[in-house]
Motif scaffolding. Structure first.
Motif, PDB file in Angstrom:
ATOM      1  N   LYS A  66      95.479  67.798 127.753  1.00 21.04           N
ATOM      2  CA  LYS A  66      95.658  68.307 129.112  1.00 21.04           C
ATOM      3  C   LYS A  66      96.276  69.707 129.110  1.00 21.04           C
ATOM      4  CE  LYS A  66      96.432  63.637 130.932  1.00 21.04           C
ATOM      5  NZ  LYS A  66      97.387  62.741 131.637  1.00 21.04           N
ATOM      6  N   ARG A  67      96.075  70.436 128.026  1.00 21.89           N
ATOM      7  CA  ARG A  67      96.731  71.741 127.919  1.00 21.89           C
ATOM      8  C   ARG A  67      95.812  72.758 127.263  1.00 21.89           C
ATOM      9  NH1 ARG A  67     102.876  72.454 127.076  1.00 21.89           N
ATOM     10  NH2 ARG A  67     103.046  74.709 127.325  1.00 21.89           N
ATOM     11  N   GLY A  68      95.797  73.962 127.821  1.00 24.75           N
ATOM     12  CA  GLY A  68      95.085  75.067 127.215  1.00 24.75           C
ATOM     13  C   GLY A  68      96.026  75.947 126.413  1.00 24.75           C
ATOM     14  N   GLY A  69      95.527  77.095 125.982  1.00 26.41           N
ATOM     15  CA  GLY A  69      96.283  77.959 125.091  1.00 26.41           C
ATOM     16  C   GLY A  69      97.307  78.833 125.781  1.00 26.41           C
ATOM     17  N   VAL A  70      98.242  78.221 126.491  1.00 29.75           N
ATOM     18  CA  VAL A  70      99.311  78.932 127.180  1.00 29.75           C
ATOM     19  C   VAL A  70     100.624  78.202 126.917  1.00 29.75           C
ATOM     20  CG1 VAL A  70     100.257  79.644 129.420  1.00 29.75           C
ATOM     21  CG2 VAL A  70      97.794  79.772 129.008  1.00 29.75           C
ATOM     22  N   VAL A  71     101.665  78.940 126.553  1.00 29.75           N
ATOM     23  CA  VAL A  71     102.987  78.356 126.346  1.00 29.75           C
ATOM     24  C   VAL A  71     103.995  79.182 127.134  1.00 29.75           C
ATOM     25  CG1 VAL A  71     104.780  77.757 124.699  1.00 29.75           C
ATOM     26  CG2 VAL A  71     102.372  77.510 124.048  1.00 29.75           C
ATOM     27  N   SER A  72     104.662  78.540 128.098  1.00 26.12           N
ATOM     28  CA  SER A  72     105.705  79.198 128.887  1.00 26.12           C
ATOM     29  C   SER A  72     107.058  78.618 128.506  1.00 26.12           C
ATOM     30  CB  SER A  72     105.454  78.997 130.381  1.00 26.12           C
ATOM     31  OG  SER A  72     104.598  79.976 130.908  1.00 26.12           O
ATOM     32  N   PHE A  73     108.043  79.493 128.413  1.00 25.05           N
ATOM     33  CA  PHE A  73     109.368  79.042 127.981  1.00 25.05           C
ATOM     34  C   PHE A  73     110.456  79.926 128.574  1.00 25.05           C
ATOM     35  CE2 PHE A  73     108.013  82.263 124.985  1.00 25.05           C
ATOM     36  CZ  PHE A  73     109.161  82.994 124.710  1.00 25.05           C
ATOM     37  N   THR A  74     111.667  79.413 128.544  1.00 27.45           N
ATOM     38  CA  THR A  74     112.858  80.200 128.871  1.00 27.45           C
ATOM     39  C   THR A  74     113.892  79.981 127.769  1.00 27.45           C
ATOM     40  OG1 THR A  74     113.702  78.385 130.246  1.00 27.45           O
ATOM     41  CG2 THR A  74     112.537  80.176 131.368  1.00 27.45           C
ATOM     42  N   LEU A  75     114.768  80.962 127.597  1.00 29.58           N
ATOM     43  CA  LEU A  75     115.882  80.864 126.665  1.00 29.58           C
ATOM     44  C   LEU A  75     117.171  80.797 127.460  1.00 29.58           C
ATOM     45  CD1 LEU A  75     114.855  83.493 123.945  1.00 29.58           C
ATOM     46  CD2 LEU A  75     114.934  81.003 123.666  1.00 29.58           C
ATOM     47  N   ASP A  76     118.013  79.846 127.126  1.00 29.46           N
ATOM     48  CA  ASP A  76     119.254  79.634 127.872  1.00 29.46           C
ATOM     49  C   ASP A  76     120.080  80.918 127.953  1.00 29.46           C
ATOM     50  OD1 ASP A  76     118.455  77.039 128.041  1.00 29.46           O
ATOM     51  OD2 ASP A  76     119.942  76.245 126.626  1.00 29.46           O
ATOM     52  N   GLY A  77     120.415  81.301 129.189  1.00 29.33           N
ATOM     53  CA  GLY A  77     121.314  82.429 129.399  1.00 29.33           C
ATOM     54  C   GLY A  77     120.700  83.795 129.190  1.00 29.33           C
ATOM     55  N   ILE A  78     119.387  83.861 128.958  1.00 32.10           N
ATOM     56  CA  ILE A  78     118.735  85.151 128.701  1.00 32.10           C
ATOM     57  C   ILE A  78     117.599  85.326 129.700  1.00 32.10           C
ATOM     58  CG2 ILE A  78     117.626  86.642 126.991  1.00 32.10           C
ATOM     59  CD1 ILE A  78     118.795  84.857 124.806  1.00 32.10           C
ATOM     60  N   HIS A  79     117.611  86.420 130.439  1.00 31.25           N
ATOM     61  CA  HIS A  79     116.571  86.651 131.439  1.00 31.25           C
ATOM     62  C   HIS A  79     115.232  86.921 130.748  1.00 31.25           C
ATOM     63  CE1 HIS A  79     114.396  88.329 134.872  1.00 31.25           C
ATOM     64  NE2 HIS A  79     115.347  87.817 135.640  1.00 31.25           N
ATOM     65  N   PRO A  80     114.146  86.389 131.306  1.00 33.33           N
ATOM     66  CA  PRO A  80     112.830  86.616 130.686  1.00 33.33           C
ATOM     67  C   PRO A  80     112.496  88.086 130.459  1.00 33.33           C
ATOM     68  CG  PRO A  80     112.652  84.896 132.333  1.00 33.33           C
ATOM     69  CD  PRO A  80     114.050  85.443 132.433  1.00 33.33           C
ATOM     70  N   HIS A  81     112.935  88.966 131.354  1.00 35.66           N
ATOM     71  CA  HIS A  81     112.645  90.392 131.171  1.00 35.66           C
ATOM     72  C   HIS A  81     113.316  90.943 129.912  1.00 35.66           C
ATOM     73  CE1 HIS A  81     111.511  91.132 135.670  1.00 35.66           C
ATOM     74  NE2 HIS A  81     110.659  90.362 135.022  1.00 35.66           N
ATOM     75  N   ASP A  82     114.518  90.461 129.620  1.00 32.80           N
ATOM     76  CA  ASP A  82     115.198  90.888 128.393  1.00 32.80           C
ATOM     77  C   ASP A  82     114.457  90.387 127.165  1.00 32.80           C
ATOM     78  OD1 ASP A  82     117.292  92.229 129.732  1.00 32.80           O
ATOM     79  OD2 ASP A  82     118.359  90.343 130.039  1.00 32.80           O
ATOM     80  N   VAL A  83     113.979  89.153 127.233  1.00 35.31           N
ATOM     81  CA  VAL A  83     113.199  88.610 126.128  1.00 35.31           C
ATOM     82  C   VAL A  83     111.953  89.453 125.900  1.00 35.31           C
ATOM     83  CG1 VAL A  83     111.914  86.612 125.270  1.00 35.31           C
ATOM     84  CG2 VAL A  83     114.022  86.268 126.583  1.00 35.31           C
ATOM     85  N   GLY A  84     111.234  89.742 126.984  1.00 34.89           N
ATOM     86  CA  GLY A  84     110.005  90.516 126.869  1.00 34.89           C
ATOM     87  C   GLY A  84     110.229  91.903 126.312  1.00 34.89           C
TER      88      GLY A  84
END
Length: 414
Positions: free
Chosen positions: A333-351
């Motif tokens: 039931k899943r295609g080739g996409v993985v979404s995640f978050t890191l505790d205490g770190i904004h996604p923009h900083d990760v990117g």
């Protein structure tokens, strides 16, 4: 037959590029747009260099040749997706344009005050805002199919959501946020029971798996060329021929008319009626070569390769502490996409840190703000795969995430 991503990568010039700091590009933002093989790039260049002319109007060779190439793409698209017929393929500017076309033509004629339009809570804004606009204009009601904790559709109250007041159900086949691939059969069956129509947003699904439109029995199916190796600015709307025939035009102008008087006009037959003005001729011709490429690689092979990559990625992600994954672990039931978050770190900083390592992912709300509110997060980091990605690309992603954690760990300790 399995595909060889290492060999296929050689057909994509950009995948050999480095970013300005000298790091090799690791492209994992295929959910936003795919890269283009040299055959597509060359085809669009050749049109402007050797074949440039407007279509459908000229009696001279260049115009007739360009028209033939353009219409050949329509036939090829129909065969590729096993559509009803070539006339059922309408070229637009993209998925957004296709959905707006249906909302502003079929929707305006068939939705009345008190009627219902059914969506889901995880729709892309392109499959949400047009229906909000229509509902406001027609004083209709919007209803929403909820999702379960694993982000699959919750169909437990489907008969209460889709009723005899429902005129249109507009729903995505694959989530652009979580990669969840939805089985639409129960929804389609319910739509048929109440006499409504269904539009499927196939922007994410069409590029990753075989699609048989006649077998799906949908009334409308929308997708974009640029997510499946083609140029930007080209979309496709499939519609059942009898429904398209009954729909009024959306845009007025050249090429969509049969005859014009000062105060009235008669409209051309399909598909011209719904394709006003000069289209993206070069883009459509380029899309023809994208379809050729995908046909050669094989959509089943693409699906299986991405499944392997997704399984490998999920296995690696589950080992990372402080990381939250979104979506189902069921690979069926899943295609080739993985979404995640890191505790205490904004996604923009990760990117931003991943970008310094040459790893290109998408961060933010992914044009799905209602879903983010339900998940109670500002956004996610999204890595999305295609058939030219490799396990080494995922390894580079994991190493970069570990660097993010290391950097923010030092910041916290200071």
């Amino acid at each position: 037959m399995s595909l060889d991503p290492y060999k296929l990568r050689l057909d994509f010039p950009i995948l050999s590029e480095t970013i300005p700091n000298g790091k090799p590009l690791v492209y994992l933002d295929n959910g936003a747009t795919s890269q283009k093989p040299m055959s597509v790039i060359q085809a669009t260049n050749d049109y402007y260099a050797k074949e440039n002319a407007n279509i459908h109007r000229g009696v001279y060779y260049l115009s007739q040749h360009a028209t033939e190439l353009f219409e050949r793409t329509r036939i090829k698209t129909s065969h590729f997706f096993q559509a009803q017929c070539a006339k059922a393929i309408i070229f637009t500017r993209g998925t957004t344009d296709s959905i707006n076309l249906v909302a502003q033509t079929y929707g305006r004629v068939n939705v009345s005050e008190g009627d219902e339009i059914v969506l889901s809570v995880q729709e892309h804004h392109s499959n949400l805002v047009p229906w909000q606009m229509l509902a406001r204009e027609k004083k209709a009601f919007l209803k929403f199919i909820p999702i379960k904790e694993d982000t699959t559709y919750d169909l437990s109250k489907l008969n209460e959501i889709i009723t005899k007041r429902t005129k249109i159900v507009a729903i995505s086949q694959m989530s652009n946020v979580t990669g969840t691939v939805h089985d639409l059969s129960k929804i389609i069956d319910r739509v048929r029971q109440v006499g409504a129509k269904i539009l499927v947003d196939g922007a994410q699904a069409a590029c990753h798996m075989p699609i048989h439109l006649v077998d799906m029995d949908v009334d409308f199916y929308a997708f974009s060329a640029h997510k499946m190796l083609g140029p930007t600015g080209v979309g496709v709307l499939f519609g059942k021929e009898e429904i398209l025939e009954a729909m009024p035009p959306w845009l007025g102008g050249g090429d969509m008319i049969e005859s014009v008087e000062l105060e009235s006009s008669t409209y051309a037959a399909l598909p011209a009626k719904l394709e006003a003005g000069t289209p993206n001729i070069a883009g459509v011709i380029g899309f023809s070569h994208a379809l050729d490429y995908l046909q050669k690689v094989g959509m089943k092979n693409i699906k299986e390769h991405e499944r392997m990559l997704t399984e490998y990625a999920l296995e690696r992600f589950h080992r990372i502490g402080g990381l939250t994954l979104y979506g189902t672990d069921d690979l069926e039931k899943r295609g080739g996409v993985v979404s995640f978050t890191l505790d205490g770190i904004h996604p923009h900083d990760v990117g931003s840190i991943l970008d310094e390592e040459g790893v290109a992912i998408r961060v933010g709300h992914h044009c799905c703000q209602p879903l983010m509110k339900q998940l109670q997060i500002p956004g996610t980091c999204r890595a999305s795969f295609y058939f030219y990605n490799t396990k080494e690309d995922i390894d580079a992603l994991i190493q970069s995430i570990e660097k993010v954690k290391s950097i923010f760990g030092r910041v916290v300790r200071k």
